[in-house]
Write a protein that holds these residues in place. Sequence first.
Motif, PDB file in Angstrom:
ATOM      1  N   VAL A 241       0.834  -1.203   0.000  1.00  0.00           N
ATOM      2  CA  VAL A 241       0.000   0.000   0.000  1.00  0.00           C
ATOM      3  C   VAL A 241       0.869   1.254   0.000  1.00  0.00           C
ATOM      4  O   VAL A 241       0.606   2.214  -0.736  1.00  0.00           O
ATOM      5  CB  VAL A 241      -0.940  -0.001   1.220  1.00  0.00           C
TER       6      VAL A 241
ATOM      7  N   ALA B 159       1.061   4.173  -2.736  1.00  0.00           N
ATOM      8  CA  ALA B 159       0.858   5.562  -2.328  1.00  0.00           C
ATOM      9  C   ALA B 159       2.038   6.425  -2.767  1.00  0.00           C
ATOM     10  O   ALA B 159       1.865   7.582  -3.172  1.00  0.00           O
ATOM     11  CB  ALA B 159       0.678   5.646  -0.814  1.00  0.00           C
TER      12      ALA B 159
ATOM     13  N   PHE C  59     -11.482  10.100  -6.865  1.00  0.00           N
ATOM     14  CA  PHE C  59     -12.131   9.275  -5.860  1.00  0.00           C
ATOM     15  C   PHE C  59     -13.450   8.702  -6.372  1.00  0.00           C
ATOM     16  O   PHE C  59     -13.766   7.540  -6.131  1.00  0.00           O
ATOM     17  CB  PHE C  59     -12.368  10.083  -4.582  1.00  0.00           C
TER      18      PHE C  59
ATOM     19  N   MET D  16     -12.993  11.326   5.378  1.00  0.00           N
ATOM     20  CA  MET D  16     -11.919  11.289   4.383  1.00  0.00           C
ATOM     21  C   MET D  16     -11.963  12.525   3.484  1.00  0.00           C
ATOM     22  O   MET D  16     -10.926  13.123   3.182  1.00  0.00           O
ATOM     23  CB  MET D  16     -12.044  10.018   3.537  1.00  0.00           C
TER      24      MET D  16
ATOM     25  N   THR E  42     -14.614   0.330   0.989  1.00  0.00           N
ATOM     26  CA  THR E  42     -13.698   1.171   0.223  1.00  0.00           C
ATOM     27  C   THR E  42     -14.431   1.936  -0.863  1.00  0.00           C
ATOM     28  O   THR E  42     -14.218   3.141  -1.051  1.00  0.00           O
ATOM     29  CB  THR E  42     -12.591   0.309  -0.418  1.00  0.00           C
TER      30      THR E  42
ATOM     31  N   LEU F  39     -14.826   6.120  -0.881  1.00  0.00           N
ATOM     32  CA  LEU F  39     -14.204   6.878  -1.963  1.00  0.00           C
ATOM     33  C   LEU F  39     -15.231   7.744  -2.685  1.00  0.00           C
ATOM     34  O   LEU F  39     -14.975   8.922  -2.981  1.00  0.00           O
ATOM     35  CB  LEU F  39     -13.524   5.932  -2.950  1.00  0.00           C
TER      36      LEU F  39
ATOM     37  N   THR G 258      -5.464   4.715  -6.190  1.00  0.00           N
ATOM     38  CA  THR G 258      -6.695   4.964  -5.439  1.00  0.00           C
ATOM     39  C   THR G 258      -7.508   3.688  -5.302  1.00  0.00           C
ATOM     40  O   THR G 258      -7.652   3.155  -4.200  1.00  0.00           O
ATOM     41  CB  THR G 258      -7.533   6.069  -6.104  1.00  0.00           C
TER      42      THR G 258
ATOM     43  N   ARG H 251      -4.992   0.835  -4.245  1.00  0.00           N
ATOM     44  CA  ARG H 251      -4.323   1.197  -2.997  1.00  0.00           C
ATOM     45  C   ARG H 251      -5.284   1.172  -1.809  1.00  0.00           C
ATOM     46  O   ARG H 251      -5.007   0.555  -0.775  1.00  0.00           O
ATOM     47  CB  ARG H 251      -3.695   2.584  -3.145  1.00  0.00           C
ATOM     48  N   TYR H 252      -6.442   1.832  -1.931  1.00  0.00           N
ATOM     49  CA  TYR H 252      -7.359   1.921  -0.792  1.00  0.00           C
ATOM     50  C   TYR H 252      -8.058   0.594  -0.515  1.00  0.00           C
ATOM     51  O   TYR H 252      -8.402   0.294   0.638  1.00  0.00           O
ATOM     52  CB  TYR H 252      -8.366   3.039  -0.997  1.00  0.00           C
TER      53      TYR H 252
ATOM     54  N   GLN I 264      -5.460  -1.263   1.388  1.00  0.00           N
ATOM     55  CA  GLN I 264      -5.303  -0.651   2.707  1.00  0.00           C
ATOM     56  C   GLN I 264      -6.432  -1.075   3.642  1.00  0.00           C
ATOM     57  O   GLN I 264      -6.200  -1.438   4.805  1.00  0.00           O
ATOM     58  CB  GLN I 264      -5.273   0.865   2.574  1.00  0.00           C
ATOM     59  N   THR I 265      -7.658  -1.034   3.124  1.00  0.00           N
ATOM     60  CA  THR I 265      -8.810  -1.429   3.936  1.00  0.00           C
ATOM     61  C   THR I 265      -8.718  -2.896   4.337  1.00  0.00           C
ATOM     62  O   THR I 265      -8.967  -3.254   5.497  1.00  0.00           O
ATOM     63  CB  THR I 265     -10.116  -1.176   3.157  1.00  0.00           C
TER      64      THR I 265
END
Length: 293
Positions: A16, A20, A44, A77, A180, A184, A221, A224-225, A228-229
């Motif tokens: 991640v 980023a 997003f 966010m 996620t 977003l 995005t 990655r997210y 990450q989640t």
Amino acid sequence: MKQGFGFKAELILVLVTVLAGFGWIFSKEALFGLPPLFFMAARFIVAGFVLFLIGQRYFRGIKWVDLKQAILIGIVMGIAMMSWITGLDKGTNLGVGAFITCLGVVFVPIIGRLMFGIRPPMSIWVALPVAVVGLAFLALSNGLSFESAHLYFLGTAIALAFQLNLLSRFLVRMHALVLTSIQLIVAGVVLLSVSLPTETLPHSISMSVAGWFLASTLISTSLRYLLQTYGLSLTPVSHGAVIMNLEPVWAAIFAVLWFNEVMTLGQVFGCFLIFVAMLVSRWPQIKGLFKSY
């Protein structure tokens, strides 16, 4: 938590931070042709919609209480990103801004303790100051000077710490892809509501800017997210926050490779300290690994 899950989470969160780090490069290139708030809003919203198309089956039967929680995370966010871009616009020393923003790692266990009564292990409290010193060496190479923009960066750090704690809490009941996607899209809508009345949109964009936008959207995005989640669902949020301090390290390395920037000896030392902080945060597991041999 089983050791296998902890190691898997670490690998995912390290990936991640790499994505980023690439995102800094993609975004900087895309911003040559797009207004900042609109760029992030579109990024997003498109990224969230792509995840929705990929995982529509996971949205079936979603409960309203879970939807409200995901929307809340998205709003937090969106506020964090608005605060960050405002600080970026008003600030003159980006290194100091980056340092203050990354201090969100310090607020993660504090807010987790206040909100949910989470008690991080002692290794996290030892690792945090090491990580902060490393971030200082990495970001404050041009010295320290205070300005009003730093309040926006401080707000970003606190909002991001809230977001990570909320993510960790609500992931118990929601699929990572659903959470996620919703956060977003909601964050994008929040940013778009501010962008439309305040920014002038371009009549056209070049193919290169469109390419950087897609790379930023799909790689840095959506992917990655989502990772990450998912990674945060496998490890305590306080430990995940320490690992995510690697983001500015990768950003600095990629800036050297892509923009021919030069890292000072102090910045290299800062990268080293952040790596040490990661090891310290996992010291109980590392010590147990050595004892097994």
